[in-house]
Structure formats: structure tokens, C-alpha cells
Design a protein around this motif. Structure first.
Motif, short mmCIF file in Angstrom:
data_model
loop_
_atom_site.label_atom_id
_atom_site.label_comp_id
_atom_site.label_asym_id
_atom_site.label_seq_id
_atom_site.Cartn_x
_atom_site.Cartn_y
_atom_site.Cartn_z
N ASP A 124 0.83 -1.21 0.00
CA ASP A 124 0.00 0.00 0.00
C ASP A 124 0.86 1.26 0.00
OD1 ASP A 124 -2.33 -1.40 -0.05
OD2 ASP A 124 -2.81 -1.12 2.08
N GLY A 148 -3.10 5.52 4.05
CA GLY A 148 -2.70 4.40 3.22
C GLY A 148 -3.65 4.25 2.04
N MET A 149 -3.09 4.11 0.85
CA MET A 149 -3.90 3.96 -0.35
C MET A 149 -3.87 2.51 -0.82
SD MET A 149 -2.68 7.53 -2.11
CE MET A 149 -1.08 7.49 -1.28
N PRO A 150 -5.00 1.94 -1.22
CA PRO A 150 -5.10 0.49 -1.49
C PRO A 150 -4.44 0.06 -2.79
CG PRO A 150 -7.19 1.55 -1.97
CD PRO A 150 -6.30 2.62 -1.37
N THR A 151 -3.12 0.21 -2.86
CA THR A 151 -2.36 -0.22 -4.03
C THR A 151 -1.73 -1.59 -3.84
OG1 THR A 151 -0.39 0.91 -3.21
CG2 THR A 151 -1.83 2.16 -4.69
N GLY A 152 -1.78 -2.12 -2.59
CA GLY A 152 -1.12 -3.39 -2.30
C GLY A 152 -1.94 -4.60 -2.71
N THR A 154 -3.85 -7.63 -2.01
CA THR A 154 -4.56 -8.23 -0.87
C THR A 154 -4.54 -9.75 -0.93
OG1 THR A 154 -6.66 -8.06 -2.07
CG2 THR A 154 -6.07 -6.24 -0.60
N GLY A 159 -1.75 -5.81 1.22
CA GLY A 159 -2.56 -4.61 1.11
C GLY A 159 -3.78 -4.70 2.01
N GLN A 162 -8.46 -1.32 1.25
CA GLN A 162 -9.29 -0.13 1.42
C GLN A 162 -8.39 1.00 1.91
OE1 GLN A 162 -11.74 -1.82 4.70
NE2 GLN A 162 -11.01 -0.06 5.90
N PRO A 163 -8.84 2.26 1.78
CA PRO A 163 -8.05 3.36 2.35
C PRO A 163 -7.96 3.22 3.87
CG PRO A 163 -9.66 4.18 0.77
CD PRO A 163 -10.00 2.74 1.01
N THR A 164 -6.80 3.51 4.42
CA THR A 164 -6.58 3.45 5.87
C THR A 164 -5.91 4.74 6.31
OG1 THR A 164 -4.48 2.28 5.48
CG2 THR A 164 -6.42 0.94 5.97
#
Length: 312
Positions: A124, A148-152, A154, A159, A162-164
Motif C-alpha cells: 500500500d 494508506g492507499m489500497p495499491t497493495g 490483498t 494490502g 481499502q483506504p486506511t
């Protein structure tokens, strides 16, 4: 707090006696007012966040061994900008060159999980805003808000899906060679708490975190840091695991608080040149009975201003 990132550091660890740099008086004045952010960025050695106004870029290459899933190699590019002595921003995108994943080597009807290597997998991305204010009594306070942006990925447990976010408060004060610090904060993504050391899982859900320790200035501008930490889940979590802790992956909501963690963090930063720092780090999780150790090289586009070595 501190995990590649993870650890509070001092701006003194950025110069080498064999590579002196001229530092104007005006720059030293500004340098003295922004040291707190170097202790709270938790991304790695000082200088990743610019010490004075302007842009900087860095590249970290880390090798770490986790007692759960073995060796991994991580590339951590970062871009940062300081607007003034109080406010700065940065963005980082982690890329795993190599990591062992708890993958299904069986069939969908009869799954069987075992470690399998994966290459070129993103984690992420992180966007951080940092602010610091000197307080009375030579105490420095800094606050960081990281998204945190959901680029990882999962599927591989890298990842959150979702945004964190995470909000961290940091206080420190220097006493000679020692700089004790206290941190506390809250958020909903465990990967944002201590990004210097990468865990073999990511938890998503409300968490609170605490940390206390000290940094120690060593000869030749080296810096050692040791901290104790606690991470507490506030509500049921959603856990993504790269190891599964056995033959099963944990990817569903649970009430047992799997995000809880506590233990110790240590790091040692050794400036090789004004633009290159070699680091070693170790994390012992008491709750999870897990050890993570590794080393890294951080390459800075711009070397930070040099502070005098506190050792004769």
C-alpha cells in the motif's frame, strides 16, 4: 512509532566526518527548529523528510528475515517536500522484489497452503502530512497524519484492500547524547504504524498504539535507538496474512483481537557518505513470538545540512 521505518532518528546521523559540508548560520537556525519531525517520520534514517525548506527524494533497499516466512527484499522510493520549519509532506510506494507468500499449492476443493516466492509485488502506498512545534522546556512535539492507499496486493496479504489512516503524536527532548521519546496514536491500518519493519500480516480496524524509548548519539554520527511498543485493537479486526500461521489463511472478521502486538524495536544508522546511510534493525514481538531482523541502504538525492558530531 517505528517498523523500515520505522524508528525515531536524529538529524545528527546524516553526515560523515570524512565528508564535511558547509552549513550557513541561517540553515543551522532552521535545522534546530525541525529536528522533531526527524524523530517522528518513522520511515528510516534522517534526511528522508527534508530538514530545510524544499524537495528531496530517497530510495531505500532493505533485506529482512522474518522468523515466520523467511527472507524478503523491499524497495522503498519516497518523495518529500518541506514547506517551512513546521509543515512537510511525503509519499512512499513500497515494492517487494521478493517475498515468501503462504500460497495455495493444492486445488480449490482441497486447498493446501505452503510458502511460495513472489516477485515484484506492490504494498500500500502512503501519503503523510507532518507538523512540529517546539514546546517550552526544550521539548519538541510533532504530529503525523498518514493515509494508506489500497495499491497493495490483498491476495498475498500485502494490502489492506481499502483506504486506511493513522494519526501519531510524538514528544522528545535531548539530554546530551540521549533523546528520550514518547509516542501515542490511533488509526485503522497496522501497516502504517511502523513501516520500517514489515510484518507478515496487515490488520484493518480501529487500533491504538503506544511507544517509549530513547535514541543515543554514537561516535562518527552513528545513531542507535531502542523502543518498547504496544498495539491494541479497539474493535474486531479484519486480518490479511501472508503466512496464515499454518495451513489456513486468516481473512475474515474475528473477535479475538489478532491485531494486538507488543515488543521491542531497535535500529542502528551508520552514515557511509552524506548521501548514503546503512542501517540495521531488529523487532521482537513478544505476543506473536516473532522476530524480524534486517539491514538496508538509504540513498538521498540531497544530503541534509551537517550538524556537529556531539562526540569529540
Amino acid at each position: 512509532m517505528c517498523l523500515f521505518g520505522m524508528l525515531p532518528v536524529s538529524t545528527r546521523a546524516q553526515s560523515s566526518p570524512s565528508h564535511p559540508q558547509a552549513t550557513p548560520e541561517s540553515v543551522l537556525e532552521e535545522l534546530g527548529s525541525v529536528t522533531a519531525i526527524q524523530s517522528s517520520s518513522d520511515l528510516g534514517p534522517a534526511g528522508i523528510i527534508p530538514v530545510v525548506k524544499g524537495f528531496n527524494a530517497s530510495l531505500g533497499v532493505s533485506w529482512q528475515h522474518d522468523s515466520s516466512n523467511g527472507w524478503s527484499t523491499l524497495l522503498s522510493p519516497n518523495a518529500a517536500y518541506r514547506f517551512n520549519r513546521y509543515v512537510s509532506v511525503d509519499v512512499a510506494v513500497p515494492l517487494f522484489f521478493y517475498i515468501n507468500i503462504d500460497a495455495n499449492i493444492g486445488t480449490k476443493a482441497k486447498p493446501e497452503y505452503a510458502y511460495a516466492p513472489r516477485y515484484g509485488v506492490f504494498g500500500d502506498a502512503m501519503l503523510g502530512v507532518h507538523a512540529e512545534v517546539p514546546l517550552p522546556g526544550l521539548v519538541y512535539y510533532s504530529a503525523s497524519v498518514v493515509m494508506g492507499m489500497p495499491t497493495g496486493n490483498t491476495k498475498f496479504g500485502l494490502g489492506a484492500g481499502q483506504p486506511t489512516y493513522d494519526i501519531n503524536n510524538h514528544f522528545d527532548r535531548t539530554f546530551g547524547l540521549f533523546t528520550p521519546d514518547i509516542e501515542f496514536g490511533e488509526g485503522d491500518g497496522s501497516a502504517l504504524v511502523d513501516p520500517r519493519v514489515r510484518k507478515d500480516y496487515i490488520s484493518v480496524g480501529p487500533i491504538a498504539h503506544f511507544q517509549a524509548g530513547t535514541a543515543v548519539d554514537l561516535p562518527w554520527n552513528m545513531l542507535f535507538e531502542a523502543d518498547a511498543y504496544e498495539v491494541l485493537p479497539l474493535k474486531p479486526d479484519l486480518i490479511y496474512s501472508t503466512t496464515g500461521k499454518g495451513k489456513k489463511q486468516v481473512t475474515t472478521a474475528t473477535n479475538v483481537g489478532p491485531a494486538e502486538d507488543n515488543g521491542f524495536l531497535t535500529s542502528l544508522d551508520i552514515p557511509v557518505t552524506p548521501h548514503v546511510t546503512m542501517s540495521g534493525f531488529y523487532n521482537r514481538s513478544l505476543r506473536n513470538h516473532d522476530d524480524v531482523a534486517g539491514f538496508s541502504f538509504t540513498f538521498l538525492l540531497k544530503a541534509p545540512p551537517r550538524e556537529p558530531d556531539p562526540w569529540p
